[in-house]
Design a protein around this motif. Structure first.
Motif, PDB file in Angstrom:
ATOM      1  N   VAL A 171     -48.876  -7.470 -10.894  1.00  0.00           N
ATOM      2  CA  VAL A 171     -49.307  -8.772 -10.515  1.00  0.00           C
ATOM      3  C   VAL A 171     -48.753  -9.348  -9.325  1.00  0.00           C
ATOM      4  O   VAL A 171     -49.291  -9.474  -8.179  1.00  0.00           O
ATOM      5  N   ASP A 172     -47.572  -9.882  -9.490  1.00  0.00           N
ATOM      6  CA  ASP A 172     -46.790 -10.442  -8.496  1.00  0.00           C
ATOM      7  C   ASP A 172     -46.165  -9.576  -7.346  1.00  0.00           C
ATOM      8  O   ASP A 172     -46.338  -9.852  -6.083  1.00  0.00           O
ATOM      9  N   ASP A 173     -45.447  -8.560  -7.601  1.00  0.00           N
ATOM     10  CA  ASP A 173     -44.923  -7.911  -6.456  1.00  0.00           C
ATOM     11  C   ASP A 173     -45.726  -6.705  -6.087  1.00  0.00           C
ATOM     12  O   ASP A 173     -45.907  -6.628  -4.710  1.00  0.00           O
ATOM     13  N   LEU A 174     -46.478  -6.029  -6.696  1.00  0.00           N
ATOM     14  CA  LEU A 174     -47.581  -5.008  -6.106  1.00  0.00           C
ATOM     15  C   LEU A 174     -48.731  -5.362  -6.070  1.00  0.00           C
ATOM     16  O   LEU A 174     -49.480  -4.925  -5.152  1.00  0.00           O
ATOM     17  N   GLY A 175     -49.316  -6.514  -6.400  1.00  0.00           N
ATOM     18  CA  GLY A 175     -50.793  -6.930  -6.339  1.00  0.00           C
ATOM     19  C   GLY A 175     -51.598  -5.996  -6.644  1.00  0.00           C
ATOM     20  O   GLY A 175     -52.832  -6.128  -6.337  1.00  0.00           O
ATOM     21  N   LEU A 176     -51.408  -5.186  -7.922  1.00  0.00           N
ATOM     22  CA  LEU A 176     -52.488  -4.332  -8.265  1.00  0.00           C
ATOM     23  C   LEU A 176     -53.459  -4.840  -8.959  1.00  0.00           C
ATOM     24  O   LEU A 176     -54.537  -4.195  -9.102  1.00  0.00           O
ATOM     25  N   LEU A 177     -53.102  -5.888  -9.886  1.00  0.00           N
ATOM     26  CA  LEU A 177     -54.127  -6.789 -10.506  1.00  0.00           C
ATOM     27  C   LEU A 177     -54.276  -7.925  -9.984  1.00  0.00           C
ATOM     28  O   LEU A 177     -53.172  -8.706  -9.770  1.00  0.00           O
ATOM     29  N   ASP A 178     -55.580  -8.606 -10.136  1.00  0.00           N
ATOM     30  CA  ASP A 178     -55.497 -10.087  -9.654  1.00  0.00           C
ATOM     31  C   ASP A 178     -55.253 -10.907 -10.992  1.00  0.00           C
ATOM     32  O   ASP A 178     -54.565 -12.123 -10.485  1.00  0.00           O
ATOM     33  N   GLU A 179     -55.429 -10.508 -12.075  1.00  0.00           N
ATOM     34  CA  GLU A 179     -55.074 -11.614 -13.084  1.00  0.00           C
ATOM     35  C   GLU A 179     -53.862 -10.977 -14.077  1.00  0.00           C
ATOM     36  O   GLU A 179     -53.885  -9.771 -14.113  1.00  0.00           O
ATOM     37  N   ARG A 180     -53.271 -11.642 -15.036  1.00  0.00           N
ATOM     38  CA  ARG A 180     -52.203 -11.143 -15.627  1.00  0.00           C
ATOM     39  C   ARG A 180     -52.885 -10.720 -16.931  1.00  0.00           C
ATOM     40  O   ARG A 180     -53.297 -11.507 -17.653  1.00  0.00           O
ATOM     41  N   PRO A 181     -52.805  -9.465 -17.241  1.00  0.00           N
ATOM     42  CA  PRO A 181     -53.648  -9.048 -18.495  1.00  0.00           C
ATOM     43  C   PRO A 181     -52.488  -9.380 -19.720  1.00  0.00           C
ATOM     44  O   PRO A 181     -51.292  -9.496 -19.594  1.00  0.00           O
ATOM     45  N   PHE A 182     -53.005  -9.409 -20.731  1.00  0.00           N
ATOM     46  CA  PHE A 182     -52.682  -9.713 -22.068  1.00  0.00           C
ATOM     47  C   PHE A 182     -52.219  -8.189 -22.528  1.00  0.00           C
ATOM     48  O   PHE A 182     -53.128  -7.362 -22.885  1.00  0.00           O
ATOM     49  N   TRP A 183     -51.046  -7.606 -22.756  1.00  0.00           N
ATOM     50  CA  TRP A 183     -50.622  -6.610 -23.292  1.00  0.00           C
ATOM     51  C   TRP A 183     -50.411  -6.368 -24.642  1.00  0.00           C
ATOM     52  O   TRP A 183     -50.794  -5.398 -25.457  1.00  0.00           O
ATOM     53  N   LEU A 184     -49.966  -7.624 -25.313  1.00  0.00           N
ATOM     54  CA  LEU A 184     -49.825  -7.485 -26.707  1.00  0.00           C
ATOM     55  C   LEU A 184     -50.865  -8.028 -27.806  1.00  0.00           C
ATOM     56  O   LEU A 184     -50.645  -8.277 -29.039  1.00  0.00           O
ATOM     57  N   LEU A 185     -51.983  -8.478 -26.948  1.00  0.00           N
ATOM     58  CA  LEU A 185     -53.284  -8.919 -27.802  1.00  0.00           C
ATOM     59  C   LEU A 185     -54.235  -7.717 -27.492  1.00  0.00           C
ATOM     60  O   LEU A 185     -54.423  -7.121 -26.488  1.00  0.00           O
ATOM     61  N   GLY A 186     -55.330  -7.768 -28.529  1.00  0.00           N
ATOM     62  CA  GLY A 186     -56.539  -7.092 -28.219  1.00  0.00           C
ATOM     63  C   GLY A 186     -56.309  -5.640 -28.147  1.00  0.00           C
ATOM     64  O   GLY A 186     -55.311  -4.986 -28.651  1.00  0.00           O
ATOM     65  N   GLY A 187     -57.019  -4.821 -27.297  1.00  0.00           N
ATOM     66  CA  GLY A 187     -57.199  -3.576 -27.367  1.00  0.00           C
ATOM     67  C   GLY A 187     -55.819  -2.946 -26.604  1.00  0.00           C
ATOM     68  O   GLY A 187     -55.390  -1.805 -26.918  1.00  0.00           O
ATOM     69  N   ASN A 188     -55.190  -3.771 -25.771  1.00  0.00           N
ATOM     70  CA  ASN A 188     -53.973  -3.323 -25.096  1.00  0.00           C
ATOM     71  C   ASN A 188     -52.962  -3.093 -26.093  1.00  0.00           C
ATOM     72  O   ASN A 188     -52.058  -2.310 -25.635  1.00  0.00           O
ATOM     73  N   ALA A 189     -53.114  -3.835 -27.143  1.00  0.00           N
ATOM     74  CA  ALA A 189     -51.819  -3.455 -28.080  1.00  0.00           C
ATOM     75  C   ALA A 189     -51.584  -2.110 -28.345  1.00  0.00           C
ATOM     76  O   ALA A 189     -50.573  -1.704 -28.823  1.00  0.00           O
ATOM     77  N   PHE A 190     -52.695  -1.388 -28.625  1.00  0.00           N
ATOM     78  CA  PHE A 190     -52.560  -0.117 -29.001  1.00  0.00           C
ATOM     79  C   PHE A 190     -51.773   0.735 -27.988  1.00  0.00           C
ATOM     80  O   PHE A 190     -50.954   1.520 -28.247  1.00  0.00           O
ATOM     81  N   TRP A 191     -52.231   0.495 -26.630  1.00  0.00           N
ATOM     82  CA  TRP A 191     -51.553   1.294 -25.492  1.00  0.00           C
ATOM     83  C   TRP A 191     -50.072   0.983 -25.563  1.00  0.00           C
ATOM     84  O   TRP A 191     -49.248   1.773 -25.226  1.00  0.00           O
ATOM     85  N   VAL A 192     -49.906  -0.318 -25.894  1.00  0.00           N
ATOM     86  CA  VAL A 192     -48.215  -0.577 -25.674  1.00  0.00           C
ATOM     87  C   VAL A 192     -47.633   0.124 -26.919  1.00  0.00           C
ATOM     88  O   VAL A 192     -46.535   0.321 -26.677  1.00  0.00           O
ATOM     89  N   THR A 193     -48.141  -0.037 -28.020  1.00  0.00           N
ATOM     90  CA  THR A 193     -47.669   0.670 -29.290  1.00  0.00           C
ATOM     91  C   THR A 193     -47.330   2.261 -28.949  1.00  0.00           C
ATOM     92  O   THR A 193     -46.123   2.886 -29.113  1.00  0.00           O
TER      93      THR A 193
END
Lengths: 327, 441
Positions: A171-193
């Motif tokens: 988000v801050d350095d590359l600007g690829l995303l507008d908002e900071r996603p939650f990686w450890l919550l919801g569906g993203n938790a699966f992909w983090v694992t």
């Protein structure tokens, strides 16, 4: 070409019976030294794996809770009740277990694919000699050398929504995303694992595949090159078939490890992971050690064992080469 | 040599598949005899080492008085429950140990601990010395307690006095509506960059226990309860849903909690957030030690706001009866010495010393006369502990209840952080938790 010639039976032996070893060899076989050498390993194996395993199966048939944990013998025998609860798709416990089992299956396939692709790519790369080869070999092994808990905690910090390095970069350095996603919550938790597990396990695949590659004679590749085979064809028609035995065992062992993954989700999310990351092993832990329902946890473990055992036997029979092929 | 692929594979399956079955290990033999006792203490201070120093001083006095040596082990909270579980199942544990008071009923059912009745009760000076709300956590209702209170704790509202002054807020909120309004006033963009950088409230959205505590308190204030009179779970009753909704709405609807709080797994992150100036208020039990260690002094404590300001009885509950209890293993070879140690740790003098060191609340009425416990904050927390606190449900599946309800709320916070949460979502989550609880009973 040599020809096997059957020797005539020794004097005094009955015709048609197999020949025994020479007297000296027979004495050697009866020597207890070999058994003494392996006895400590066998005893420890019995104590650490086999006996607890048998106890685990026994527990699965008991109503073992905090009421009788001090004296397991007094726990009531409940037959298949724990298994029925674990397998009832309409019940809250069985529904969760089966959903978790399906999720773990998908998780295993994805992680295994990532781990194998990374492992084979790195192994093929480092199979050839070039400057920096030794450094890269060591570098690639770092995830495998780091203690699992330490590495996973570091990943948890990195995936933090507000202050984590991942969002800082994306988000801050590359600007690829507008908002900071939650990686450890919801569906993203699966992909983090998935990411953390794959990161920890791929060096093992790399090591095993590199060892397998080193057993392939170089002249096979040289002959193929002379015949005009491209690198891709050499990989598909020489490398893969010749590492098949090692590859087969590697895939089996890694899939079992991944399926039983406990450390990563437990350290990332604690005893109650988000639904998307609720794999079977943490669920069994939760029933056994948070809810004190050891019988149910034991039954789930036995169900897991049976399913993995069947899958593995099918795999061994259908995929792995026969023993004579891998002398 | 042939590689026995099939045999190896089969062995691998057996070994790996059953690894979770082999999870019950045995504890090392801990209980001692003669003039030595073993004591497992929970981690109350900032570090295990700090706790050891504090406790060793107290135990030195015990040794001087009785001639009994004490082998002390301070065990982090993350390990304590499993250590106790292993000790109970193997029958080899310490002589004396600390337990979280919400575990008391579950552990009581194991039969592993000494009941405090008759001479054992007399040895610790009888029930009347203790604060009765804390005493009531010693075991199931109507049964002889198998643990006695050691450290008392209660929730209160902590607020940043500077932020309140800057916003022109003169007094802390007394009702829940006032609390939400105050939180909205304090949720602001301080540097004008279009982003909120000061939030009204901080909370630990991924903390299972914190969520369960709030479900308990907010549910009671709304007229509900987690279990009915027959012990059946009622997680999804209208009142309970309303209570949980108040808590989730702080992030989902009122927008006074940073969505990043949904990731906070422990109370310490919440306290750090407050100390860093990211939030103006939070609810906690004993954050003073952490805040003081950071040199943060601009805070004050206030009663937990009530849904109905005129409420009495259960609806006036502000906290569960939080705290740490002390138990004695039945297997001890030195029951008399273990009781002496329990009496020592709950003596007037040691209660003052220990609770002062750990910034906890004494569990003896008499100890509050000491000058160390005359601050407004301590007086407030004592008042809440004695008059506005109820024990968490005294049932054997208390831990399971916390896991199910706390996890449901954790998932709701995760949903709130990335989208919206309706009342139906809350009801559905609590119904799912309720059906799992009912199935397990």
């Amino acid at each position: 070409m040599s020809q096997l010639v059957e020797k005539p039976p020794a004097a005094g032996s009955e015709p048609g019976t197999p020949q025994g070893p020479a007297p000296a060899a027979r004495r050697k076989r009866k020597s207890p030294f070999a058994y003494i050498l392996i006895a400590p390993a066998v005893i420890m194996e019995l104590l650490i794996h086999i006996v607890p395993m048998i106890l685990g199966v026994w527990i699965a048939f008991l109503g073992l809770t905090q009421l009788n944990i001090r004296n397991w013998l007094r726990a009531p025998f409940v037959g298949f009740d724990n298994f029925v609860a674990g397998l009832d798709p309409n019940g809250p416990i069985g529904g969760e277990f089966l959903a978790s089992f399906g999720r773990t299956l998908v998780f295993t396939v994805i992680v295994l694919a990532i781990v194998w692709v990374l492992g084979i790519m790195a192994a093929v790369l480092l199979h050839s000699s070039f400057r920096g080869n030794g450094f890269l070999r060591t570098f690639f092994l770092i995830p495998y050398a780091l203690p699992s808990y330490v590495a996973t905690i570091a990943w948890a910090f990195m995936f933090s929504q507000r202050d984590g390095a991942i969002n800082k970069i994306l988000v801050d350095d590359l600007g690829l995303l507008d908002e900071r996603p939650f990686w450890l919550l919801g569906g993203n938790a699966f992909w983090v694992t998935v990411i953390v597990t794959a990161w920890q396990m791929w060096p093992f695949a790399f090591l095993m595949l590199l060892a397998a590659l080193q057993n392939i004679p170089k002249d096979v590749y040289e002959a193929a090159a002379i015949d005009g085979a491209s690198l891709w064809k050499q990989f598909m028609l020489i490398t893969l078939p010749m590492i098949r035995p090692a590859n087969g065992v590697l895939l089996l062992v890694m899939s079992l490890w991944i399926f039983n993954q406990f450390n990563v989700p437990f350290v990332l999310f604690g005893a109650a992971p988000p639904e998307s990351a609720r794999l079977v092993s943490p669920l069994i832990y939760q029933h056994s050690f948070s809810n004190w329902n050891f019988g149910l946890g034991g039954a789930m473990s036995v169900l897991l064992l049976i399913l993995l055992f069947i899958a593995s036997v099918v795999y061994v029979r259908m995929v792995l080469p026969k023993g004579k092929d891998i002398d | 040599m042939k590689i026995p692929v099939k045999a190896l594979s089969t062995f691998a399956v057996l070994g790996l598949g059953m690894s979770s079955l082999a999870a019950c290990g045995s504890a090392s033999g801990e209980a001692t005899s003669g003039d030595t006792l073993t004591y497992w203490a929970s981690n109350q201070g900032t570090t295990v080492e700090d706790d050891r120093k504090v406790l060793e001083e107290s135990l030195a006095r015990f040794t001087e008085e009785t001639g009994i040596e004490v082998e002390l082990e301070v065990i982090p909270w993350t390990d304590l429950y499993n250590r106790i579980l292993t000790a109970v199942s193997s029958g080899e544990g310490p002589d004396v140990l600390n337990i979280g008071n919400t575990w008391a009923t579950t552990l009581q059912e194991t039969g592993a601990f000494l009941p405090f009745e008759g001479e054992a009760l007399e040895a610790v000076g009888g029930q009347d010395r203790f604060i009765q709300s804390s005493w009531s956590t010693g075991g199931a209702e109507g049964e002889t307690p198998t643990s006695i209170p050691l450290y008392g704790l209660s929730y209160s509202l902590y607020y940043n006095t500077e932020m309140f002054a800057a916003a022109g807020i003169e007094a802390p909120p007394e009702t829940w509506d006032e609390f939400v309004d105050t939180a909205k006033k304090l949720t602001i963009d301080t540097d004008g960059d279009g982003q909120i950088d000061q939030w009204g409230v901080s909370l630990a959205g991924s903390s299972i226990s914190n969520n369960a505590h709030q479900a308990f308190v907010r549910g009671l204030q709304a007229g509900g309860s987690l279990f009915d009179e027959n012990g059946e779970p009622t997680f999804a009753s209208d009142e309970q849903v309303a209570g949980v909704k108040q808590w989730i709405d702080l992030m989902a609807t009122d927008k006074v909690v940073s969505p990043s709080n949904a990731e906070f797994t422990g109370g310490s992150q919440m306290v750090e957030d407050f100390a860093a100036g990211n939030a103006a208020m939070f609810f906690d039990q004993a954050p003073a030690k952490t805040l003081n260690a950071r040199g943060f002094e601009n805070f004050a404590a206030a009663p937990v706001p009530l849904t109905n300001p005129d409420a009495t009885g259960d609806e006036a509950t502000m906290s569960h009866v939080a705290g740490i209890n002390l138990s004695i293993f039945n297997e001890t070879d030195n029951e008399e010495g273990a009781l002496k140690l329990a009496a020592h740790l709950t003596s007037d003098e040691e209660q003052v010393y220990l609770n002062k060191a750990f910034t906890a609340l004494p569990v003896l009425t008499a100890a509050y006369e000491d000058e160390a416990f005359q601050s407004e904050e301590i007086k407030l927390k004592q008042e809440i502990l004695e008059n506005n606190a109820k024990p968490m449900p005294l049932i054997s599946q208390e831990g399971q209840m916390e896991t199910l309800v706390g996890t449901a709320m954790k998932n709701l916070f995760a949903q709130a952080a990335t989208g919206t949460v309706t009342e139906d979502d809350i009801r559905k989550a609590l119904e799912d938790a309720n059906s799992q609880m009912a199935a397990a009973q």
